[in-house]
Design an enzyme around this catalytic site. Structure first.
Site, PDB file in Angstrom:
ATOM      1  N   LYS A   1       0.681  -1.136  -0.049  1.00 11.77           N
ATOM      2  CA  LYS A   1       0.045   0.015  -0.008  1.00 11.77           C
ATOM      3  C   LYS A   1       0.791   1.189  -0.092  1.00 11.77           C
ATOM      4  CE  LYS A   1      -2.918   1.051   3.762  1.00 11.77           C
ATOM      5  NZ  LYS A   1      -2.627   2.191   4.228  1.00 11.77           N
TER       6      LYS A   1
ATOM      7  N   ARG B   1       2.829   5.886  -3.119  1.00  8.53           N
ATOM      8  CA  ARG B   1       3.784   6.903  -3.627  1.00  8.53           C
ATOM      9  C   ARG B   1       4.274   6.839  -4.997  1.00  8.53           C
ATOM     10  NH1 ARG B   1       4.193   5.741   1.710  1.00  8.53           N
ATOM     11  NH2 ARG B   1       5.640   6.780   3.051  1.00  8.53           N
TER      12      ARG B   1
ATOM     13  N   GLY C   1      -4.828   7.809   5.722  1.00 10.85           N
ATOM     14  CA  GLY C   1      -4.035   8.930   6.156  1.00 10.85           C
ATOM     15  C   GLY C   1      -2.723   9.085   5.097  1.00 10.85           C
TER      16      GLY C   1
ATOM     17  N   ARG D   1      -8.324  12.120  12.719  1.00 11.44           N
ATOM     18  CA  ARG D   1      -6.636  11.995  12.881  1.00 11.44           C
ATOM     19  C   ARG D   1      -5.940  13.092  12.614  1.00 11.44           C
ATOM     20  NH1 ARG D   1      -5.215   6.869   9.228  1.00 11.44           N
ATOM     21  NH2 ARG D   1      -3.440   6.981  10.255  1.00 11.44           N
TER      22      ARG D   1
ATOM     23  N   SER E   1       7.240   9.047  12.095  1.00  7.43           N
ATOM     24  CA  SER E   1       6.184   8.974  11.274  1.00  7.43           C
ATOM     25  C   SER E   1       6.702   9.018   9.755  1.00  7.43           C
ATOM     26  CB  SER E   1       5.220   9.965  11.640  1.00  7.43           C
ATOM     27  OG  SER E   1       4.256   9.833  10.527  1.00  7.43           O
TER      28      SER E   1
ATOM     29  N   ASP F   1       1.983  -1.133  12.142  1.00  8.70           N
ATOM     30  CA  ASP F   1       0.725  -1.860  11.321  1.00  8.70           C
ATOM     31  C   ASP F   1       0.605  -3.171  11.849  1.00  8.70           C
ATOM     32  OD1 ASP F   1       0.243   0.681  10.308  1.00  8.70           O
ATOM     33  OD2 ASP F   1       1.004   0.259   8.481  1.00  8.70           O
TER      34      ASP F   1
ATOM     35  N   LYS G   1      -4.206   5.584  14.697  1.00  4.96           N
ATOM     36  CA  LYS G   1      -4.476   5.132  13.182  1.00  4.96           C
ATOM     37  C   LYS G   1      -6.058   5.119  13.114  1.00  4.96           C
ATOM     38  CE  LYS G   1      -0.271   3.989  12.905  1.00  4.96           C
ATOM     39  NZ  LYS G   1       0.596   4.799  11.887  1.00  4.96           N
TER      40      LYS G   1
ATOM     41  N   ARG H   1      -6.303   1.717  18.030  1.00  6.46           N
ATOM     42  CA  ARG H   1      -6.175   0.214  17.889  1.00  6.46           C
ATOM     43  C   ARG H   1      -5.685  -0.490  19.311  1.00  6.46           C
ATOM     44  NH1 ARG H   1      -3.207   0.170  11.899  1.00  6.46           N
ATOM     45  NH2 ARG H   1      -5.012   0.426  10.621  1.00  6.46           N
TER      46      ARG H   1
ATOM     47  N   ARG I   1      -7.494  -3.509   9.280  1.00  4.09           N
ATOM     48  CA  ARG I   1      -6.292  -4.195  10.138  1.00  4.09           C
ATOM     49  C   ARG I   1      -6.995  -5.046  11.172  1.00  4.09           C
ATOM     50  NH1 ARG I   1      -2.138  -3.599   6.655  1.00  4.09           N
ATOM     51  NH2 ARG I   1      -1.754  -1.222   5.917  1.00  4.09           N
TER      52      ARG I   1
END
Ligand code: S3P
Length: 425
Positions: free
Chosen positions: A19, A24, A91, A119, A164, A312, A339, A343, A385
């Site tokens: 992903k 990108r 995100g 977020r 990040s 993740d 996230k 989570r 997820r």
């Protein structure tokens, strides 16, 4: 959707394209000169949001399924969109695109779904503002919708409070347009797909320890990108293969970039039998076939520099810990709270409902393995997820498990349930 225990998993699968790399490749292709040819592009909802945002800025993108062609317009070739850009649930789209929009000579409004609008965006608003852009959170809460008034960009030397890749990438992308060298230093190294790919597109980008530096190039040039399978998607099958007795699974062509493959280190430390076969040394991104055999696991301590390399995967690691002997402590993972859902809270609540011995802490979880799990009704909170983690937990739990909002897997892995079924004998 309802799930039931299963006996063993066997066979071979290929998980969809990564992903982070898919996003990108479209973004960089859009601001490069010439055509970028992307193979094994992830056709998940998040990456489709990225395609649609760049189409709205005048880029011609041919999505042919497995292959995507991006006909780039160069660094200065984007057009002002005539509507609000919708980043959906993504995100990565929201934060990375903000870095590019910060430098355009037009104003854009970005938004997304309910989750995206909660977020934190202050983490990119602050550095991009320091670089000279005006960004307004339209609800004055530091979240999207964001109004980005692009303009000239000044280089900065930024020390990010969080590890990040989305923050780092937003700054590096704005740095493509800056008046000098821009650098980002992180507390720990986050995934480096932006650095690797921008360098292939011709940018002058270097890394040293936890700092990445970029000097503005004249142009970027379109490339052929082979997207490896997503290790974050493979993680669910790695866990299922390890936990379900008698299983043996071959997962083909999985990206094993060291800034992403912390899950493999953790599994091995827990006692997992995983072999890397057919390793490719692609200059862009390394990949390998993973042979996973069911194993007896034991609890471990997970924290510090490894956290960004498996951020993740922590929900599925929490599931593995429920079946490992002894205690697993996950710490330094407060980022999990921001996230697609919180989570930590969601894993603790749902695994507790299945009978696990799990406690929430300020920056992670403590799990005592060994309690047998039983079926329950699981609220995925529409977090892909979380849904996939509980589909794996359900294979090992007694009775029926119902996952609410299970279709949210279309964000990163539309064929997930079909692939899981394929491996059940
Ligand atoms: C991503 C970076 C990570 C990760 C997300 C994808 C990326 O987020 O959780 O799924 O593609 O750069 P952070 O950068 O916020 O840690």
């Amino acid at each position: 959707m309802k799930f039931y225990p299963c006996n063993r998993l066997q066979g071979e699968i290929q998980v969809p394209g990564d992903k982070s790399i898919s996003h990108r490749s479209v973004m960089f292709g859009s601001i490069a000169q010439g055509t970028t040819e992307i193979h094994n592009f992830l056709q998940g909802a998040d990456c489709l949001s990225t395609i649609s945002c760049f189409c709205q800025m005048g880029v011609n993108i041919e999505n042919k399924g497995e292959t995507v062609l991006v006909h780039g317009h160069g660094l200065r070739g984007l057009k002002a969109p005539d509507c609000i850009l919708d980043c959906g649930n993504s995100g990565t789209t929201t934060r990375l695109i903000s870095g590019i929009l910060a430098a355009q000579n037009f104003t854009t409004i970005l938004t997304g779904d309910e989750s995206i609008q909660k977020r934190p965006m202050k983490r990119i608003i602050d550095p991009l503002t320091q670089m000279g852009t005006q960004i307004e959170s339209l609800n004055h809460n530091g979240c999207a919708p964001l109004k980005i008034m692009g303009g000239p960009i000044h280089s900065i030397q930024y020390h990010s409070p969080v590890a990040s890749a989305q923050v780092k990438s937003a700054i590096l992308l704005a740095g493509l347009y800056a008046d000098g060298e821009t650098s980002v230093t992180e507390p720990y190294v986050s995934r480096n797909h932006t650095e690797r790919m921008l360098s292939r597109f011709g940018a002058d980008i270097r890394t040293e320890k936890t700092t990445a530096r970029i000097c503005p190039p004249k142009e970027l040039y379109g490339q052929k990108i082979l997207v490896p399978g997503d290790i974050s998607s493979a993680a669910f099958f790695i866990a299922a293969g390890l936990l379900i007795p008698g299983s043996e699974i071959l997962i083909r062509n999985v990206g094993v970039n060291p800034t992403r493959s912390g899950i493999l280190t953790v599994c091995r430390e827990m006692g997992a039998d995983i072999t890397l076969l057919e390793e490719t040394k692609d200059p862009g991104e390394p990949a390998a076939d993973l042979l996973v055999k069911s194993s007896a696991l034991h609890g471990i301590h997970i924290g510090g520099a490894i956290i960004p390399t498996l951020i993740d995967e922590l929900p599925i690691i929490a599931v593995m810990a429920c079946f490992a002997k002894g205690e697993t402590i996950i710490q330094d993972a407060a980022e999990l709270k921001v996230k697609e859902s919180n989570r930590i809270e969601v894993m603790v609540r749902n695994l507790s409902a299945m009978g696990a011995d799990i406690k929430e802490t300020a920056d992670g979880m403590i799990i005592r393995g060994g309690n047998p799990l039983h079926g329950a009704v699981i609220d995925s909170r529409l977090d892909h997820r979380i849904a996939m983690s509980f589909a794996v937990a359900a294979c090992l739990a007694e009775g029926e498990t119902e996952i609410l909002g299970a279709e949210c897997v279309n964000i990163s892995y539309p064929e997930f349930y079909a692939d899981l079924k394929k491996l059940k004998n």
